[in-house]
Write an enzyme that holds these catalytic residues in place. Structure first.
Site, PDB file in Angstrom:
ATOM      1  N   GLU A   1      -6.203  18.463   4.745  1.00 27.74           N
ATOM      2  CA  GLU A   1      -7.344  17.825   5.398  1.00 27.74           C
ATOM      3  C   GLU A   1      -7.542  18.291   6.846  1.00 27.74           C
ATOM      4  O   GLU A   1      -6.560  18.331   7.581  1.00 27.74           O
ATOM      5  CB  GLU A   1      -7.067  16.316   5.374  1.00 27.74           C
TER       6      GLU A   1
ATOM      7  N   SER B   1       5.440   1.725  -9.982  1.00 28.95           N
ATOM      8  CA  SER B   1       5.866   1.329  -8.648  1.00 28.95           C
ATOM      9  C   SER B   1       7.392   1.314  -8.636  1.00 28.95           C
ATOM     10  O   SER B   1       8.017   1.138  -9.677  1.00 28.95           O
ATOM     11  CB  SER B   1       5.317  -0.079  -8.369  1.00 28.95           C
ATOM     12  N   ARG B   2       7.953   1.482  -7.427  1.00 30.32           N
ATOM     13  CA  ARG B   2       9.415   1.406  -7.345  1.00 30.32           C
ATOM     14  C   ARG B   2       9.891  -0.017  -7.589  1.00 30.32           C
ATOM     15  O   ARG B   2      10.951  -0.258  -8.118  1.00 30.32           O
ATOM     16  CB  ARG B   2       9.883   1.868  -5.956  1.00 30.32           C
TER      17      ARG B   2
ATOM     18  N   GLY C   1       0.885  -1.591  -3.812  1.00 33.11           N
ATOM     19  CA  GLY C   1       0.773  -2.284  -2.517  1.00 33.11           C
ATOM     20  C   GLY C   1      -0.516  -3.082  -2.507  1.00 33.11           C
ATOM     21  O   GLY C   1      -1.132  -3.318  -3.549  1.00 33.11           O
ATOM     22  N   ARG C   2      -0.938  -3.479  -1.297  1.00 39.31           N
ATOM     23  CA  ARG C   2      -2.139  -4.325  -1.184  1.00 39.31           C
ATOM     24  C   ARG C   2      -3.359  -3.687  -1.832  1.00 39.31           C
ATOM     25  O   ARG C   2      -4.102  -4.321  -2.570  1.00 39.31           O
ATOM     26  CB  ARG C   2      -2.489  -4.572   0.284  1.00 39.31           C
ATOM     27  N   ILE C   3      -3.594  -2.400  -1.544  1.00 35.53           N
ATOM     28  CA  ILE C   3      -4.835  -1.766  -2.019  1.00 35.53           C
ATOM     29  C   ILE C   3      -4.771  -1.560  -3.533  1.00 35.53           C
ATOM     30  O   ILE C   3      -5.731  -1.849  -4.255  1.00 35.53           O
ATOM     31  CB  ILE C   3      -5.097  -0.439  -1.265  1.00 35.53           C
TER      32      ILE C   3
ATOM     33  N   HIS D   1     -12.813  11.180   3.743  1.00 32.98           N
ATOM     34  CA  HIS D   1     -11.786  10.194   4.143  1.00 32.98           C
ATOM     35  C   HIS D   1     -12.437   8.955   4.795  1.00 32.98           C
ATOM     36  O   HIS D   1     -12.216   8.678   5.975  1.00 32.98           O
ATOM     37  CB  HIS D   1     -10.755  10.830   5.094  1.00 32.98           C
ATOM     38  N   ILE D   2     -13.196   8.238   3.975  1.00 33.18           N
ATOM     39  CA  ILE D   2     -13.937   7.073   4.494  1.00 33.18           C
ATOM     40  C   ILE D   2     -13.459   5.766   3.871  1.00 33.18           C
ATOM     41  O   ILE D   2     -14.181   4.761   3.898  1.00 33.18           O
ATOM     42  CB  ILE D   2     -15.460   7.232   4.243  1.00 33.18           C
ATOM     43  N   GLY D   3     -12.251   5.774   3.302  1.00 35.02           N
ATOM     44  CA  GLY D   3     -11.758   4.558   2.641  1.00 35.02           C
ATOM     45  C   GLY D   3     -11.938   3.306   3.489  1.00 35.02           C
ATOM     46  O   GLY D   3     -12.413   2.280   3.014  1.00 35.02           O
TER      47      GLY D   3
ATOM     48  N   ALA E   1      -5.485   7.708  -1.281  1.00 33.92           N
ATOM     49  CA  ALA E   1      -4.212   7.475  -0.568  1.00 33.92           C
ATOM     50  C   ALA E   1      -3.975   8.577   0.461  1.00 33.92           C
ATOM     51  O   ALA E   1      -4.465   8.489   1.600  1.00 33.92           O
ATOM     52  CB  ALA E   1      -3.082   7.362  -1.574  1.00 33.92           C
ATOM     53  N   ARG E   2      -3.284   9.614   0.067  1.00 34.92           N
ATOM     54  CA  ARG E   2      -3.081  10.767   0.937  1.00 34.92           C
ATOM     55  C   ARG E   2      -3.167  12.032   0.077  1.00 34.92           C
ATOM     56  O   ARG E   2      -2.625  12.076  -1.040  1.00 34.92           O
ATOM     57  CB  ARG E   2      -1.700  10.713   1.606  1.00 34.92           C
TER      58      ARG E   2
HETATM   59  C1  DGY Z   1      -5.216   4.613   6.501  1.00 31.58           C
HETATM   60  O1  DGY Z   1      -5.382   3.602   7.187  1.00 31.58           O
HETATM   61  O2  DGY Z   1      -4.109   5.082   6.282  1.00 31.58           O
HETATM   62  C2  DGY Z   1      -6.439   5.194   5.941  1.00 31.58           C
HETATM   63  O3  DGY Z   1      -6.227   6.383   5.289  1.00 31.58           O
HETATM   64  C3  DGY Z   1      -7.462   5.317   7.046  1.00 31.58           C
HETATM   65  O4  DGY Z   1      -8.685   5.110   6.497  1.00 31.58           O
END
Ligand code: DGY
Length: 321
Positions: free
Chosen positions: A269, A179-180, A157-159, A287-289, A239-240
């Site tokens: 988390e 990726s799919r 994706g974008r990131i 979680h500071i992305g 990501a998660r």
């Molecule tokens: C999101 O936007 O999903 C991020 O995890 C938040 O920083």
């Protein structure tokens, strides 16, 4: 009109709401912590708009408990795995997120974690603070280099694409991705190679996760998948958390079956898997992305815009349900 904000956002959100919806009752969670389920229902039920975060578990029951007035859920995140989209859809509630504005900020953290893990910044900082730096030495605190290495991007994706471009152009890395979908233009641009996940894990020096959390990606990196990684490899997760089996990761790091991990997100988390925080070869961020001042301001504006649009009868931007 009643708008509830589940966690303090940059002031600009409430300012925009108050300007666009004069007379609206705008309430904010007064605590410096996330509300539990009962607190959230008590505080927000009857609201017309909910500005929430990824920490609010908006399942079907909670959405129902918030009452029939609810017309829009604007989440201050790009990921929306915490929201039951079907339940919202069934009740005619619009759900909006904040894509795009956090791409650069999150990519910065992913790239930063790769460098920090490979060159062991945090261990080095702690060694120096403890007075254990007794002068330059040829064998002191060596890590692995980054230039020219192979980076595996899971989720294009974008990131993921921004991280890939940074590693390619900034560090001359070879890019593999899983990726799919096919991303042919992008593949050609970066000379990236699409491969199966197992091959990506086996060939990459850095593995960076950028897929959404779905039933298909839950524990995508389980104990067996982690075993495919090189003993010199670094895993980065911005990501998660539940995309990785965190307990299996602790084991892999402890046994040095992978060299290091840089984590911004966690399976339970904000709790950490037992043993994770004791390991020297992991860097743990809270979680500071997306946590730059510029990005968080824009995310707050996007949430406010979504709520204002729905509450004034317009189609909101960035609607995911
Ligand atoms: C999101 O936007 O999903 C991020 O995890 C938040 O920083």
């Amino acid at each position: 009109m009643f708008i509830y904000i589940t966690r303090a956002l940059p002031d600009v959100a409430a300012e925009m709401l108050a300007r666009a919806l004069p007379g609206a009752r705008i309430e904010l969670n007064p605590h410096d912590r996330n509300l539990n389920r009962a607190e959230l229902i008590e505080a927000a039920s009857g609201c017309d708009a909910l500005l929430c975060t990824l920490a609010d578990p908006l399942d079907a029951t909670l959405i129902e408990d918030l009452g029939p007035q609810l017309k829009v859920i604007a989440t201050c995140a790009v990921g929306y795995n915490n929201i039951d989209l079907q339940a919202a859809k069934n009740r005619g509630i619009a759900v909006c997120n904040t894509p795009g504005v956090l791409t650069d900020a999150t990519a910065e953290v992913a790239v930063g974690l790769m460098l920090a893990c490979a060159r062991r910044f945090v261990e080095g900082d702690s060694l120096t603070r403890q007075g254990l730096f007794s002068g330059w030495a040829p064998l002191l605190h060596r890590g692995h280099g980054v230039y020219g290495k192979t980076v595996g991007i899971v989720g294009a994706g974008r990131i993921g694409k921004r991280v890939a471009a940074t590693m390619k152009h900034g560090f001359g890395c070879r890019i593999l991705y899983h990726s799919r979908e096919d991303h042919v233009d992008w593949e050609n641009e970066l000379d990236a190679e699409k491969v199966e996940l197992g091959e990506l894990l086996a060939r990459s020096d850095f593995v960076s996760l950028h897929c959404p959390l779905t039933p298909d990606t839950h524990h995508l990196l389980d104990a067996d998948m982690l075993k495919l990684m090189k003993p010199t490899a670094v895993l980065v997760n911005t990501a998660r958390g539940p995309v990785v089996d965190e307990q299996a990761l602790v084991q892999a790091l402890r046994e040095r079956r992978i060299a290091a991990a840089g984590l911004d997100v966690y399976e339970g988390e904000p709790a950490l898997a037992p043993g994770l925080s004791e390991l020297p070869n992991v860097i743990l961020l809270p979680h500071i992305g997306s946590a730059t001042i510029e990005t968080r301001d824009e995310m707050a504006r996007m949430c406010a815009r979504a709520a204002i649009a729905v509450l004034t009868g317009q189609e909101p931007p960035h609607r995911v349900a």
